[in-house]
Design a protein around this motif. Structure first.
Motif, PDB file in Angstrom:
ATOM      1  N   ARG A 250       0.833  -1.213   0.000  1.00  0.00           N
ATOM      2  CA  ARG A 250       0.000   0.000   0.000  1.00  0.00           C
ATOM      3  C   ARG A 250       0.862   1.256   0.000  1.00  0.00           C
ATOM      4  NH1 ARG A 250      -2.491   2.665   4.421  1.00  0.00           N
ATOM      5  NH2 ARG A 250      -1.754   0.995   5.783  1.00  0.00           N
ATOM      6  N   GLN A 253       2.434   2.046  -3.428  1.00  0.00           N
ATOM      7  CA  GLN A 253       1.511   2.741  -4.330  1.00  0.00           C
ATOM      8  C   GLN A 253       1.382   4.213  -3.956  1.00  0.00           C
ATOM      9  OE1 GLN A 253      -2.131   0.675  -5.691  1.00  0.00           O
ATOM     10  NE2 GLN A 253      -1.571  -0.969  -4.291  1.00  0.00           N
ATOM     11  N   GLN A 254       1.209   4.479  -2.669  1.00  0.00           N
ATOM     12  CA  GLN A 254       1.036   5.859  -2.219  1.00  0.00           C
ATOM     13  C   GLN A 254       2.283   6.692  -2.501  1.00  0.00           C
ATOM     14  OE1 GLN A 254       0.048   5.444   1.933  1.00  0.00           O
ATOM     15  NE2 GLN A 254      -2.008   4.691   1.545  1.00  0.00           N
ATOM     16  N   GLU A 257       2.616   7.513  -6.256  1.00  0.00           N
ATOM     17  CA  GLU A 257       1.621   8.518  -6.652  1.00  0.00           C
ATOM     18  C   GLU A 257       2.069   9.915  -6.213  1.00  0.00           C
ATOM     19  OE1 GLU A 257      -1.739   9.165  -8.791  1.00  0.00           O
ATOM     20  OE2 GLU A 257      -1.412   7.111  -8.056  1.00  0.00           O
ATOM     21  N   TYR A 258       2.523  10.033  -4.977  1.00  0.00           N
ATOM     22  CA  TYR A 258       2.962  11.343  -4.481  1.00  0.00           C
ATOM     23  C   TYR A 258       4.211  11.819  -5.226  1.00  0.00           C
ATOM     24  CZ  TYR A 258       4.888  15.004  -1.544  1.00  0.00           C
ATOM     25  OH  TYR A 258       5.399  16.200  -1.111  1.00  0.00           O
ATOM     26  N   GLY A 285       1.969  11.051   4.224  1.00  0.00           N
ATOM     27  CA  GLY A 285       1.643  10.681   2.848  1.00  0.00           C
ATOM     28  C   GLY A 285       2.510  11.380   1.830  1.00  0.00           C
TER      29      GLY A 285
END
Length: 505
Positions: A250, A253-254, A257-258, A285
């Motif tokens: 997880r 992926q985060q 993306e960031y 995040g």
């Protein structure tokens, strides 16, 4: 065995910036701890959770005069992994010193393999859904020793060093930049973890740090990746940043993306992305800068003078190849072809090697693949999930579940009684066949007794009879009443036939 897969690549992830669209290019360096009881160059234990600095040999602590001695089993595990990834095995490889200073690296260098790795090019097929798969190329796998662990949160004024991990064998599995989105990156790590666990070369425990990934992310204009594929020129792919030590699908992926959006914002504002190493903060995040990204020359690599080149024989590699297990893609294909399972069911049952082993043991006992899959997935997995238990901790063993399925197949019990029996075995244990006999759970197949029960229900419900004659679908109500009256013991097939006959349907 992989004919069921259509290698149609998924569309690349496109992120809309303020000025244009951008695509992602991702490569991963996965560090997998070799499943070995001893370290790469010493006999010290690799047991997780031991007292700090208790699993440390003299060579791990860099005591003067101590020389490394290669662990043959770790070499075999690397070869086994290479074979599992359809990679080239290099019969001659060599170790190098990667020089840098950090408190948890007592030697002042890490023994690794830069110039001559033990495993060359291979590939992983990442299934991204029905009819869609990504073929990710593996550039290399090399063996190296892990560093220790620095602990900063025990005392606000001090840092501590635990050398238990120092010298633990790692396989660094380096992919080509073939991954095009966050979901693909997580799926790639998941597939690699699955293969390693099937091979038994790494336990894949990400929580303990036994499998962790460095994620390289860059952005490029649409079409640039295709130019890279044609020319092999990395300049088309943009400047990459590396996100270190990711140990969660997880979070991978985060972080991607960031990081992609961060780079897009920099470029579209007229700036340049700086090649650097970054860390991901899951609480905020976001990624943050750790240090400038080093190149190979920054580490002053040179051949390790304490270790001769590693030479292995083809016959030894062939012996390892002869012991290779059936891998997940092949097992999934066999479940579909030979047992008649759906792609989805086969995927669920092969997701973890323990699931597949359990299921195959049930099939061997029950003799029915589809029925076994239904019971394992729906009843067993459902109950284990509810109780937060692993399949290795299942109160119902494969022989017991197989026996329940055999009782249903032989019409000794109904499916409903089977569920009651499963619950008894799950909570109390015991032999399913003996439980059925001792508790009077055997299915009623006496048509005379069933016919009498049907007559009784029909006589007591004349209005329902007329409704059922007008709408045959309502005959199921009578079936349910008869089965209920029998305590679930009446054979459903026989009840259906007799109800239809009595109602003239």
């Amino acid at each position: 065995m992989l004919d069921h897969l259509e290698f149609k690549a998924p569309e690349p992830k496109v992120i809309a910036g303020a000025k244009s669209d951008w695509e992602l290019v991702i490569g991963l360096e996965v560090h997998a701890q070799v499943a070995s009881k001893a370290k790469l160059f010493s006999g010290a234990s690799t047991t997780f959770g031991a007292e700090p600095n208790s699993n440390v040999a003299f060579v791990d602590a860099a005591m003067p005069g101590m020389l490394p001695v290669i662990n043959e089993f770790c070499v075999a595990q690397a070869v086994r992994t290479g074979l599992g990834l359809k990679a080239e095995i290099n019969l001659t490889s060599a170790f190098d010193r990667k020089n840098y200073f950090y408190p948890d690296l007592p030697q002042g260098y890490q023994i690794s393999q830069l110039y001559h790795p033990i495993v060359g090019e291979g590939e992983i097929i990442v299934d991204m859904g029905p009819g869609v798969a990504r073929r990710v190329r593996i550039e290399r796998i090399h063996l190296e020793q892990d560093a220790g662990k620095s602990i900063h949160d025990m005392d606000p004024h001090m840092s501590f060093v635990d050398l238990n991990r120092t010298g633990v064998a790692l396989m660094e599995i380096v992919s080509r930049p073939d991954i095009r989105g966050p979901e693909e990156a997580a799926a790639y790590v998941g597939k690699l973890r699955q293969i390693l666990r099937y091979l038994g070369t790494c336990d894949g425990n990400m929580q303990n740090g036994n499998l962790r990934a460095d994620v390289n992310v860059s952005i490029c204009q649409p079409g640039a990746y295709e130019k890279y594929q044609e020319t092999g020129d990395f300049s088309h792919l943009g400047t990459r940043c590396e996100i270190k030590n990711m140990n969660s699908m997880r979070f991978i992926q985060q972080a991607i993306e960031y990081e992609a959006r961060r780079q897009i914002a920099i470029v579209e504002d007229g700036g340049e992305v700086v090649q650097e190493t970054r860390l991901y903060d899951p609480d905020k995040g976001e990624t943050r800068s750790m240090r400038s990204k080093e190149e190979a020359h920054d580490y002053r690599y040179f051949p390790c003078p304490d270790l001769l080149p590693l030479e292995i024989e083809q016959a030894w590699v062939d012996d390892i190849a002869a012991t290779m297990p059936e891998l997940p893609d092949e097992k999934k294909a066999r479940f579909v072809k030979e047992l008649g399972l759906s792609e989805y069911d086969a995927s669920v049952l092969t997701a973890e090697v323990e699931n597949a082993d359990y299921f195959e043991a049930v099939v061997a006992e029950a003799g029915d693949g589809k029925l076994a899959a239904n019971w394992v997935i729906n009843e067993l997995f459902g109950r284990l999930k509810k109780d937060d238990r692993a399949i290795t901790d299942s109160p119902v063993n494969p022989a017991q579940l197989g026996a329940i399925i055999k009782l249903i197949k032989s019409d000794k019990i109904s499916g409903k009684i089977g569920k009651d029996l499963f619950e008894i075995v799950y909570t109390e244990g015991g032999d399913p066949e003996k439980i059925v006999e001792e508790r009077g759970m055997i299915q009623v197949t006496d048509t005379g007794a069933i016919e009498a029960a049907v007559d009784e229900v029909i006589a007591a419900n004349p209005e329902q009879v007329e409704k059922a004659k007008a709408n045959p679908k309502l005959a199921g109500w009578f079936v349910g009443q008869v089965i209920k009256a029998s305590g679930g013991k009446a054979n459903p097939k026989a009840v259906n036939e007799i109800v239809a006959q009595k109602l003239g349907l």
